[in-house]
Design an enzyme around this catalytic site. Structure first.
Site, short mmCIF file in Angstrom:
data_model
loop_
_atom_site.label_atom_id
_atom_site.label_comp_id
_atom_site.label_asym_id
_atom_site.label_seq_id
_atom_site.Cartn_x
_atom_site.Cartn_y
_atom_site.Cartn_z
N LYS A 28 -7.52 0.65 -2.61
CA LYS A 28 -7.34 1.86 -1.79
C LYS A 28 -6.05 2.59 -2.16
O LYS A 28 -5.13 2.02 -2.75
CB LYS A 28 -7.33 1.51 -0.30
CG LYS A 28 -6.27 0.47 0.13
CD LYS A 28 -4.89 1.00 0.39
CE LYS A 28 -3.87 -0.10 0.64
NZ LYS A 28 -2.47 0.34 0.64
N GLY A 40 -5.34 -7.73 -2.83
CA GLY A 40 -5.45 -9.02 -2.12
C GLY A 40 -6.27 -8.87 -0.85
O GLY A 40 -7.05 -9.75 -0.48
N SER A 41 -6.10 -7.73 -0.18
CA SER A 41 -6.88 -7.46 1.04
C SER A 41 -8.36 -7.30 0.70
O SER A 41 -9.23 -7.77 1.44
CB SER A 41 -6.38 -6.18 1.71
OG SER A 41 -5.02 -6.33 2.07
N ASP A 76 -4.51 -4.48 6.05
CA ASP A 76 -5.39 -3.65 5.21
C ASP A 76 -6.77 -4.26 4.99
O ASP A 76 -7.61 -3.66 4.32
CB ASP A 76 -4.75 -3.43 3.83
CG ASP A 76 -3.51 -2.54 3.90
OD1 ASP A 76 -3.37 -1.80 4.90
OD2 ASP A 76 -2.70 -2.60 2.96
O1 C5P Z 1 -0.69 -7.50 6.96
P1 C5P Z 1 -0.11 -7.64 5.60
O2 C5P Z 1 -0.02 -9.07 5.16
O3 C5P Z 1 -0.74 -6.76 4.58
O4 C5P Z 1 1.39 -7.12 5.72
C1 C5P Z 1 2.39 -7.54 4.84
C2 C5P Z 1 3.74 -7.20 5.41
O5 C5P Z 1 3.93 -5.78 5.42
C3 C5P Z 1 3.97 -7.64 6.84
O6 C5P Z 1 4.40 -8.97 6.91
C4 C5P Z 1 5.07 -6.67 7.28
O7 C5P Z 1 6.32 -7.07 6.79
C5 C5P Z 1 4.69 -5.40 6.55
N1 C5P Z 1 3.87 -4.48 7.39
C6 C5P Z 1 4.49 -3.82 8.44
N2 C5P Z 1 3.76 -2.99 9.24
C7 C5P Z 1 2.44 -2.77 8.99
C8 C5P Z 1 1.79 -3.42 7.92
C9 C5P Z 1 2.54 -4.29 7.14
O8 C5P Z 1 5.70 -3.99 8.66
N3 C5P Z 1 1.77 -1.96 9.81
#
Ligand code: C5P
Length: 309
Positions: free
Chosen positions: A17, A111-112, A145
């Site tokens: 994406k 990865g998502s 994501d």
């Molecule tokens: O959810 P995901 O593992 O993709 O997010 C990775 C990191 O990105 C989270 O641990 C956080 O530090 C940051 N993040 C955030 N706010 C979001 C999405 C991700 O701070 N809305």
């Protein structure tokens, strides 16, 4: 028996994406930032094949450099399979083969996409029969994501980015992606944005109270108008990514001076996404970038979310 008849696995493709708009709000108590984003799924696909097994194993290959991808429980795909098994009471395992096209740690949700593909694939392989709402709930537990990779298309995400509403998008947008050999960690980019906001309030606007996607973005998507979308592209993580990787700014300028309507950092970077007016312009830009020594990939969006093929 032919080879085709012998294959008892399930194959799922899920897309990478681009965030065509990303407004980041304040850091919340759970360590996430509230945000408002417009996602578009693009034609770089993760190809995931699952086969029955007694335990949980993973192998990763791809057209991109996969040397940094862990094949143990740090990998979100393996965690997705284990979460689905735990939630449904399935007591077997699975072998997962991933062929990656989405740049690793590139800000394009590879990865998502793997995790979303594994949920769909294992649900079919194991016959656990979850509804799309149940799959969405598991996806949201895996990462912000992951729900979008299930859905695909063009969508607005709020909350952590996992509260999704489809966005009306007409036609097809032509993009050129410039991956970068050195990945950026998403948490470090969010951390840099917080630091920057705190230390340099004059340089950078404060976190908005309630992040919201600009109406201009929605209009441009609805109209299928690349020029309009180019004028409305925005990513609050871009300034932070460029502070960590100043070399990216030059590539952005080069693309914009050589036929892109506009360029931006994709998600938390370091992949760059350039929007072109037509497929022909995108091919021209891709060639110019390649001649200048950059890897460049012509893709289009929107494309479908994770689905069995
Ligand atoms: O959810 P995901 O593992 O993709 O997010 C990775 C990191 O990105 C989270 O641990 C956080 O530090 C940051 N993040 C955030 N706010 C979001 C999405 C991700 O701070 N809305």
């Amino acid at each position: 028996m032919t080879l085709v008849e012998e294959f008892t696995g399930v194959r799922v493709r899920a897309p990478g994406k681009i965030n065509v708009f990303l407004e980041v709000g304040a850091l919340q108590a759970d360590g996430y930032h509230e945000l408002a984003t417009a996602f578009q799924a693009v034609s770089l696909f993760e190809d995931v094949v699952v086969t029955a097994s007694d335990d949980f194993t993973l192998a990763v290959t791809g057209t991109v450099d996969t040397s940094g991808v862990p094949e143990d429980d740090r990998n979100l795909a393996l965690r997705a399979a284990k979460l689905l098994a735990a939630e449904t009471g399935y007591d077997g395992g699975v072998h997962i083969d991933i062929r990656k096209e989405v740049p690793v740690a590139g800000g394009m949700g590879g990865g998502s996409a793997d995790a979303a593909a594994v949920l769909v694939a294992c649900d079919a392989l194991w016959g656990t029969g979850l509804s799309s709402r149940q799959l969405h709930a598991l996806a949201a537990r895996l990462g912000a994501d992951v729900p979008f990779a299930l859905k695909g298309g063009t969508a607005i995400g709020t909350g952590r980015g996992d509260d999704l509403k489809p966005a009306l998008a007409r036609g097809r947008f032509e993009w050129v992606i410039v991956p970068n050999p050195e990945g950026l960690s998403t948490p470090s980019v969010y951390g840099e944005l917080d630091r920057h906001r705190e230390q340099h309030p004059v340089d950078i606007p404060a976190a908005p109270e309630t992040p919201d996607v600009d109406a201009d973005v929605l209009h441009a998507l609805r109209a299928g108008d690349a020029r309009m979308l180019a004028a409305a592209l925005r990513n609050d993580l871009q300034a932070a990514a460029l502070r960590l990787r100043p070399d990216l700014a030059e590539v952005l300028e080069f693309g914009e001076a050589n036929g892109a309507l506009a360029g931006l950092v994709s998600g938390s970077g370091p992949s760059l996404a350039f929007l072109a007016e037509s497929a022909e312009d995108a091919r021209g830009l891709q060639q110019t970038l390649e001649r200048a020594g950059h890897e460049a990939i012509h893709v289009h969006g929107p494309v479908h979310g994770a689905r069995i093929v």
